[in-house]
Design a protein around this motif. Structure first.
Motif, PDB file in Angstrom:
ATOM      1  N   GLN A  30       0.824  -1.197   0.000  1.00 53.64           N
ATOM      2  CA  GLN A  30       0.000   0.000   0.000  1.00 53.64           C
ATOM      3  C   GLN A  30       0.865   1.257   0.000  1.00 53.64           C
ATOM      4  OE1 GLN A  30      -2.376  -0.704   3.499  1.00 53.64           O
ATOM      5  NE2 GLN A  30      -4.103  -1.504   2.295  1.00 53.64           N
ATOM      6  N   ASP A  37       1.052   6.530  -6.703  1.00 57.38           N
ATOM      7  CA  ASP A  37      -0.088   7.425  -6.905  1.00 57.38           C
ATOM      8  C   ASP A  37       0.189   8.855  -6.463  1.00 57.38           C
ATOM      9  OD1 ASP A  37      -1.450   5.316  -7.834  1.00 57.38           O
ATOM     10  OD2 ASP A  37      -2.687   4.996  -6.051  1.00 57.38           O
ATOM     11  N   ARG A  40      -0.538  11.341  -8.902  1.00 55.57           N
ATOM     12  CA  ARG A  40      -1.962  11.542  -9.137  1.00 55.57           C
ATOM     13  C   ARG A  40      -2.514  12.684  -8.278  1.00 55.57           C
ATOM     14  NH1 ARG A  40      -6.539   9.581  -6.676  1.00 55.57           N
ATOM     15  NH2 ARG A  40      -8.372   9.279  -8.001  1.00 55.57           N
ATOM     16  N   LEU A  41      -1.947  12.854  -7.093  1.00 58.42           N
ATOM     17  CA  LEU A  41      -2.403  13.934  -6.226  1.00 58.42           C
ATOM     18  C   LEU A  41      -2.250  15.297  -6.877  1.00 58.42           C
ATOM     19  CD1 LEU A  41      -0.886  12.757  -2.829  1.00 58.42           C
ATOM     20  CD2 LEU A  41      -3.273  12.638  -3.517  1.00 58.42           C
ATOM     21  N   PHE A  58     -12.992  13.478  -4.736  1.00 60.62           N
ATOM     22  CA  PHE A  58     -12.510  12.293  -4.036  1.00 60.62           C
ATOM     23  C   PHE A  58     -13.697  11.501  -3.494  1.00 60.62           C
ATOM     24  CE2 PHE A  58      -8.468  13.169  -4.900  1.00 60.62           C
ATOM     25  CZ  PHE A  58      -7.501  13.284  -3.909  1.00 60.62           C
ATOM     26  N   SER A  59     -13.557  10.215  -3.487  1.00 56.50           N
ATOM     27  CA  SER A  59     -14.543   9.345  -2.854  1.00 56.50           C
ATOM     28  C   SER A  59     -14.058   9.003  -1.449  1.00 56.50           C
ATOM     29  CB  SER A  59     -14.717   8.070  -3.675  1.00 56.50           C
ATOM     30  OG  SER A  59     -13.501   7.313  -3.662  1.00 56.50           O
ATOM     31  N   ILE A  61     -13.245   6.067  -0.399  1.00 52.15           N
ATOM     32  CA  ILE A  61     -12.111   5.143  -0.521  1.00 52.15           C
ATOM     33  C   ILE A  61     -10.818   5.904  -0.754  1.00 52.15           C
ATOM     34  CG2 ILE A  61     -11.139   3.291  -1.920  1.00 52.15           C
ATOM     35  CD1 ILE A  61     -13.970   2.298  -2.400  1.00 52.15           C
ATOM     36  N   GLU A  62     -10.884   6.933  -1.572  1.00 51.59           N
ATOM     37  CA  GLU A  62      -9.676   7.709  -1.853  1.00 51.59           C
ATOM     38  C   GLU A  62      -9.235   8.520  -0.632  1.00 51.59           C
ATOM     39  OE1 GLU A  62      -9.952   8.616  -6.599  1.00 51.59           O
ATOM     40  OE2 GLU A  62     -11.529   9.414  -5.310  1.00 51.59           O
ATOM     41  N   ARG A  65      -7.284   6.257   1.358  1.00 46.70           N
ATOM     42  CA  ARG A  65      -5.949   6.093   0.780  1.00 46.70           C
ATOM     43  C   ARG A  65      -5.048   7.271   1.172  1.00 46.70           C
ATOM     44  NH1 ARG A  65      -6.039   4.487  -5.287  1.00 46.70           N
ATOM     45  NH2 ARG A  65      -6.918   2.645  -4.271  1.00 46.70           N
ATOM     46  N   LEU A  66      -5.646   8.460   1.241  1.00 42.41           N
ATOM     47  CA  LEU A  66      -4.859   9.618   1.687  1.00 42.41           C
ATOM     48  C   LEU A  66      -4.345   9.392   3.109  1.00 42.41           C
ATOM     49  CD1 LEU A  66      -6.680  12.873   0.476  1.00 42.41           C
ATOM     50  CD2 LEU A  66      -4.388  12.103  -0.100  1.00 42.41           C
ATOM     51  N   TYR A  69      -1.268   7.536   2.864  1.00 42.03           N
ATOM     52  CA  TYR A  69      -0.160   8.385   2.410  1.00 42.03           C
ATOM     53  C   TYR A  69       0.438   9.205   3.557  1.00 42.03           C
ATOM     54  CZ  TYR A  69      -2.242   7.616  -2.233  1.00 42.03           C
ATOM     55  OH  TYR A  69      -2.767   7.076  -3.377  1.00 42.03           O
ATOM     56  N   SER A  83      -0.170  15.157   0.684  1.00 39.40           N
ATOM     57  CA  SER A  83      -1.420  14.582   1.188  1.00 39.40           C
ATOM     58  C   SER A  83      -2.104  15.542   2.164  1.00 39.40           C
ATOM     59  CB  SER A  83      -1.142  13.240   1.875  1.00 39.40           C
ATOM     60  OG  SER A  83      -0.560  12.319   0.980  1.00 39.40           O
TER      61      SER A  83
END
Length: 500
Positions: A30, A37, A40-41, A58-59, A61-62, A65-66, A69, A83
């Motif tokens: 991860q 990713d 991507r930010l 952002f959802s 889930i994202e 993910r942050l 990060y 992040s």
């Protein structure tokens, strides 16, 4: 040879080790994905977004993910910093987005980043001078400037979160942000960082009227001290000083219970000095008036004669926006305080009030009545009988029917007749106060005028003259025609009721 029980224990340890290894491998994967990713930010950091303030696409889930990060154990500084900046921008969204942030554990990271000890577990923090010296033996290096940048973005994110509901404020308080923010302010020399941290703490302060523990927590950790220090070191930044003084007024006086007196002893002398500055805002004066709207005993401890003289001088200011809050402050500090009232009178208070009464501005006339009503009973006789102020305000009332003025007028007359002696009441009768009260016997002012007439009739030395005046004006007939119910009659006093 191992027994069966020992073999089972070894197998259990091996299984646990394998689970921990797989779990650690999963986290590493991860983390590697986070690094991949990372680019991507930057897709969302466009000028177009910053100008339009559009909610990040952002959802939930994202957002989770942050949070990955932001884990300092598995990410480099750049990933973590980008992040946090994303979270700061994202925190301008709706309450739904905030619930995602809290659920993902991001607020915990934001609070932890304020603590230098926490960051130093994962990064070697070096001074800006040493950071530029190449040293391959030191890994995970960051400069103090980079640390400050990360903390600044974290504080701004917490500021956004604290502007939401009280539940979010309670959440970040429970995470321990108050002592860490105050520690950050005390340890940092950057005024921008200090001010941003004060704004974050002020969101907690703003909710202290609902949860008094917020105020107690702030005071116990030295919040008032950092506000006072900020004023002393940034006295040329008037707008920021205005915001800080507003925070002080909320902290100490805008709660169900007033703060202990020792905090007023710290705050008011510092703010009093600001009254003598060449530039002073009406906002600061309003905050100062709120701060003095407390128990007279507190004002007596902390208000000096120089402060009172300056406030009286401000009544002659060219701006009504300064005159009115200065007037309110004088009313606060004179209430039930003969010493401070005497200082105000010796500073020319009555002359300033006379100017207010002859003003064409009804707001100033109303403020004049507020000031006069605040004068203690022990000194009211000298003001009413031995000065020209009484004929002036009674004359003013005859020609002014403004609804801003009338309540203050009748309230002041009631105060005089309730607290004054027969000398004051006889003096008022000589100046036709019965006629003024007669004119006020209408729906809006009926109760206060009836109660005032009742107080006058209960003074034996004045009763006969008052009845003669009331009969001459047909006051009793007017009272009977205006009274609509028995409950009101009972409330005006036995003396007046018996005469009816």
């Amino acid at each position: 040879m191992l027994s069966q029980e020992d073999l089972n224990s070894v197998n259990t340890l091996n299984d646990d080790y394998e689970k921990r290894r797989l779990s650690k491998d999963r986290i590493k994967k991860q983390a590697r994905k986070a690094l991949i990713d990372h680019q991507r930010l930057k897709h969302f950091k466009t000028k177009n977004f910053l100008l339009r303030r559009v909610v990040l696409p952002f959802s939930e889930i994202e957002i989770e993910r942050l949070a990955i990060y932001m884990n300092m154990e598995f990410n480099n500084y750049e990933t973590i910093f980008e992040s946090v900046k994303m979270i700061r921008l994202f925190s301008a969204g709706t309450d739904l987005h905030f619930s995602w942030i809290v659920k993902a554990g991001i607020t915990k990271y934001l609070v932890d980043f304020l603590d230098v000890k926490y960051v130093s577990r994962y990064f070697n923090i070096q001074s800006d001078e040493n950071f530029h010296i190449d040293d391959s033996s030191i890994t995970n290096r960051i400069s103090t400037a980079q640390l400050l940048a990360l903390q600044y973005e974290s504080v701004r994110s917490l500021t956004n979160i604290g502007r939401r509901t009280i539940e979010y404020v309670q959440h970040i308080v429970d995470l321990g942000c108050v002592p860490k923010l105050i520690m950050l302010v005390n340890a940092c020399n950057d005024s921008e960082m200090q001010y941003q941290s004060i704004l974050a703490l002020d969101n907690i302060n703003q909710n202290s009227h609902e949860i008094i523990e917020f105020r107690d927590t702030l005071l116990s950790h030295g919040y008032l001290d950092i506000l006072i220090n900020f004023i002393n070191s940034n006295n040329n930044q008037l707008e920021r000083i205005r915001n800080v003084t507003y925070s002080i007024s909320i902290l100490l006086s805008r709660n169900y219970t007033t703060a202990p007196v020792q905090y007023f002893e710290k705050a008011i002398p510092i703010l009093s000095k600001m009254l003598h500055q060449s530039e002073i805002s009406d906002g600061f004066l309003w905050d100062f008036s709120l701060l003095t709207d407390v128990e007279p005993a507190i004002n007596q401890l902390v208000i000096t004669s120089d402060t009172i003289s300056k406030l009286v001088a401000l009544l002659s200011d060219s701006s009504i926006h300064n005159q009115i809050p200065a007037s309110r402050t004088i009313s606060n500090i004179c209430t039930d305080n003969t010493i401070q009232t005497e200082i105000a009178l010796n500073s020319g208070l009555l002359e300033k009030v006379s100017i207010f009464l002859t003003s064409e501005n009804n707001l100033l006339i109303r403020e004049a009545f507020y000031i006069l009503s605040s004068i203690p009973a022990e000194q009211i006789e000298g003001v009413v009988v031995n000065s020209k102020i009484t004929p002036l305000f009674l004359e003013t009332s005859k020609f002014n029917d403004n609804l801003f003025v009338k309540p203050g007028l009748f309230s002041f007359i009631e105060t005089l007749c309730c607290r004054g002696n027969h000398k004051i009441i006889n003096h008022l009768i000589n100046l036709n106060v019965i006629e003024i009260l007669h004119s006020g016997l209408c729906d809006e002012f009926l109760r206060v005028c009836l109660e005032t007439l009742s107080n006058i009739l209960q003074v034996e030395e004045c009763k006969e003259r008052a009845i003669q005046e009331m009969k001459h004006l047909n006051t009793f007939e007017k009272i009977k025609s205006e009274i609509q119910n028995a409950d009101l009659t009972k409330s005006i006093g036995a003396t007046l009721a018996s005469l009816l």
